[in-house]
Design a protein around this motif. Structure first.
Motif, PDB file in Angstrom:
ATOM      1  N   LEU A  71       0.609  -1.225   0.139  1.00 38.75           N
ATOM      2  CA  LEU A  71      -0.009   0.037   0.026  1.00 38.75           C
ATOM      3  C   LEU A  71       0.789   1.423   0.071  1.00 38.75           C
ATOM      4  O   LEU A  71       0.556   2.397  -0.543  1.00 38.75           O
ATOM      5  CB  LEU A  71      -0.868  -0.045   1.335  1.00 38.75           C
ATOM      6  N   ASN A  72       2.240   1.157   0.598  1.00 39.69           N
ATOM      7  CA  ASN A  72       3.150   2.360   0.547  1.00 39.69           C
ATOM      8  C   ASN A  72       3.813   2.427  -0.704  1.00 39.69           C
ATOM      9  O   ASN A  72       4.585   3.190  -0.948  1.00 39.69           O
ATOM     10  CB  ASN A  72       3.651   2.339   1.957  1.00 39.69           C
ATOM     11  N   ALA A  73       4.073   1.259  -1.183  1.00 37.23           N
ATOM     12  CA  ALA A  73       5.051   1.058  -2.484  1.00 37.23           C
ATOM     13  C   ALA A  73       4.457   1.349  -3.911  1.00 37.23           C
ATOM     14  O   ALA A  73       4.991   1.803  -4.816  1.00 37.23           O
ATOM     15  CB  ALA A  73       5.799  -0.054  -2.378  1.00 37.23           C
ATOM     16  N   TYR A  74       3.248   0.964  -3.830  1.00 34.71           N
ATOM     17  CA  TYR A  74       2.546   0.892  -5.146  1.00 34.71           C
ATOM     18  C   TYR A  74       1.415   1.524  -5.287  1.00 34.71           C
ATOM     19  O   TYR A  74       0.392   1.833  -4.479  1.00 34.71           O
ATOM     20  CB  TYR A  74       1.945  -0.789  -5.502  1.00 34.71           C
ATOM     21  N   ASP A  75       0.781   2.391  -6.388  1.00 36.45           N
ATOM     22  CA  ASP A  75      -0.208   3.146  -6.441  1.00 36.45           C
ATOM     23  C   ASP A  75      -1.262   2.541  -7.062  1.00 36.45           C
ATOM     24  O   ASP A  75      -2.515   2.616  -6.506  1.00 36.45           O
ATOM     25  CB  ASP A  75       0.111   4.305  -7.665  1.00 36.45           C
ATOM     26  N   ASP A  76      -1.081   1.021  -7.519  1.00 39.64           N
ATOM     27  CA  ASP A  76      -2.105   0.473  -8.000  1.00 39.64           C
ATOM     28  C   ASP A  76      -2.483  -0.587  -6.934  1.00 39.64           C
ATOM     29  O   ASP A  76      -1.582  -1.407  -6.509  1.00 39.64           O
ATOM     30  CB  ASP A  76      -1.588  -0.342  -9.404  1.00 39.64           C
ATOM     31  N   ARG A  77      -3.735  -0.568  -6.378  1.00 37.61           N
ATOM     32  CA  ARG A  77      -4.044  -1.229  -5.372  1.00 37.61           C
ATOM     33  C   ARG A  77      -4.075  -2.993  -5.727  1.00 37.61           C
ATOM     34  O   ARG A  77      -3.799  -3.762  -4.766  1.00 37.61           O
ATOM     35  CB  ARG A  77      -5.315  -0.976  -4.771  1.00 37.61           C
TER      36      ARG A  77
END
Length: 342
Positions: free
Chosen positions: A293-299
């Motif tokens: 959740l902190n590393a990717y914009d895509d859930r």
């Protein structure tokens, strides 16, 4: 100061050798573990700055637990030194149709004897961005439940994101309160909910007639369940649910789903065979979801990272998930051959 914090209990883990039954031979494998400590260790393995909040006695076992955490890079300066004992859990690893078995010896442990006012929350949360907690610590004692609620309230006051694994442990809720009585109040301060197939029902009292005993999953019901949880707790931004299909102790199907304001997502499914150790599997999912959740914009990517990381955990002995971001990403990319790397 650590940016990512977890609050709970680290325990002495005493496991029978191999797949032996309790005292089949007169020895145990002694390591450390515990849901929230497992998450802190994994976050450090992913390169994040993570710290652990708990209480430990000032004795040799407490020192060994501190040393173990520090060996992974976990910040321990928020650990209160009080009480007389480290909690213990005994583990007998199952095989085939014989399930694994856990026996707790946690009464009067240091964290179980703590109460509100024992921690300086404004100091602890200064500079922090994330707090992870579970439904395990509130199950220990009324004091630990009150302290857990104080913790999440203080985190929200400090502007810290809060994740909570609802973790229902039937063997722990013995002090007169039911899990829903306690957890429904605590979850009002949670941004990201994490659960397995029964936690929403038994920790929150939320049910949509999802079958949890047959080993078979109906994802349509999980879509309805996650929707219902977010409707009942409008403060919660998202919820992830792990989907374990238990064929036997050695073979599971493994996947997860995720719901937020943008809708429902389902992950890739992994076939887990010849499981080495499934204890800590949920914690490995929680820690990897926090990272994702902190590393990717895509859930969807966040969810896939969490499922892949927890898939790998089932191949690792011990509570801690000893994998790197690169190893998880390799599995995410489709390389699950297990071929020797030379």
């Amino acid at each position: 100061m650590a940016s990512f914090l977890t609050f709970g209990e680290i325990m002495l883990r005493l496991k029978t050798p191999g797949h032996e039954r309790f005292f089949q031979s007169p020895q145990f494998e002694a390591t450390f573990g515990g849901g929230e400590a497992n998450v802190a260790v994994a976050l450090c393995n992913y390169g994040l700055d993570a710290g652990f909040i708990t209480a430990l006695p000032e004795n040799d076992i407490g020192e060994c637990a501190m040393r173990e955490l520090r060996s992974f890079g976990v910040t321990t300066n928020h650990i209160r030194r009080s009480g007389d004992r480290v909690g213990i859990y005994f583990l007998e690893t199952g095989a085939n149709q014989r399930p694994s078995k856990v026996i707790y010896d946690r009464a009067n442990s240091s964290i179980a004897e703590c109460k509100p006012g024992d921690f300086d929350w404004p100091k602890i949360f200064a500079g922090a961005t994330w707090l992870h907690i579970t439904g395990i610590t509130p199950a220990l004692t009324q004091g630990a439940a009150d302290l857990s609620l104080e913790c999440v309230k203080a985190a929200k006051e400090a502007g810290v994101q809060v994740s909570c694994d609802f973790n229902f442990r039937s063997k722990l809720w013995k002090y007169g309160k039911s899990a829903p009585e306690v957890m429904t109040e605590l979850v009002k301060f949670v941004d990201v909910g994490i659960a397995n197939e029964e936690d929403c029902q038994k920790s929150l009292g939320v049910s949509v007639d999802v079958e949890v005993e047959s080993g078979e999953l109906d994802t349509n019901k999980y879509e309805a369940l996650t929707t219902k949880v977010l409707d009942l707790f409008p403060n919660m931004e998202s919820i992830a649910v792990t989907l374990r299909e238990s064929i036997n102790a050695d073979q599971n199907g493994w996947s997860a789903c995720f719901r937020d304001k943008d809708g429902f997502k389902l992950s890739r499914r992994y076939e887990l065979t010849d499981i080495v150790d499934r204890v800590g599997g949920g914690d490995s999912f929680a820690s990897a979801l926090i990272y994702g959740l902190n590393a990717y914009d895509d859930r969807q990517q966040s969810l896939e990272f969490a499922v892949a990381a927890s898939c790998l955990k089932h191949s690792i002995l011990g509570d801690f998930n000893r994998v790197s971001v690169a190893e998880v990403q390799k599995l995410m990319s489709g390389d699950g051959s297990g071929r020797v790397q030379r």
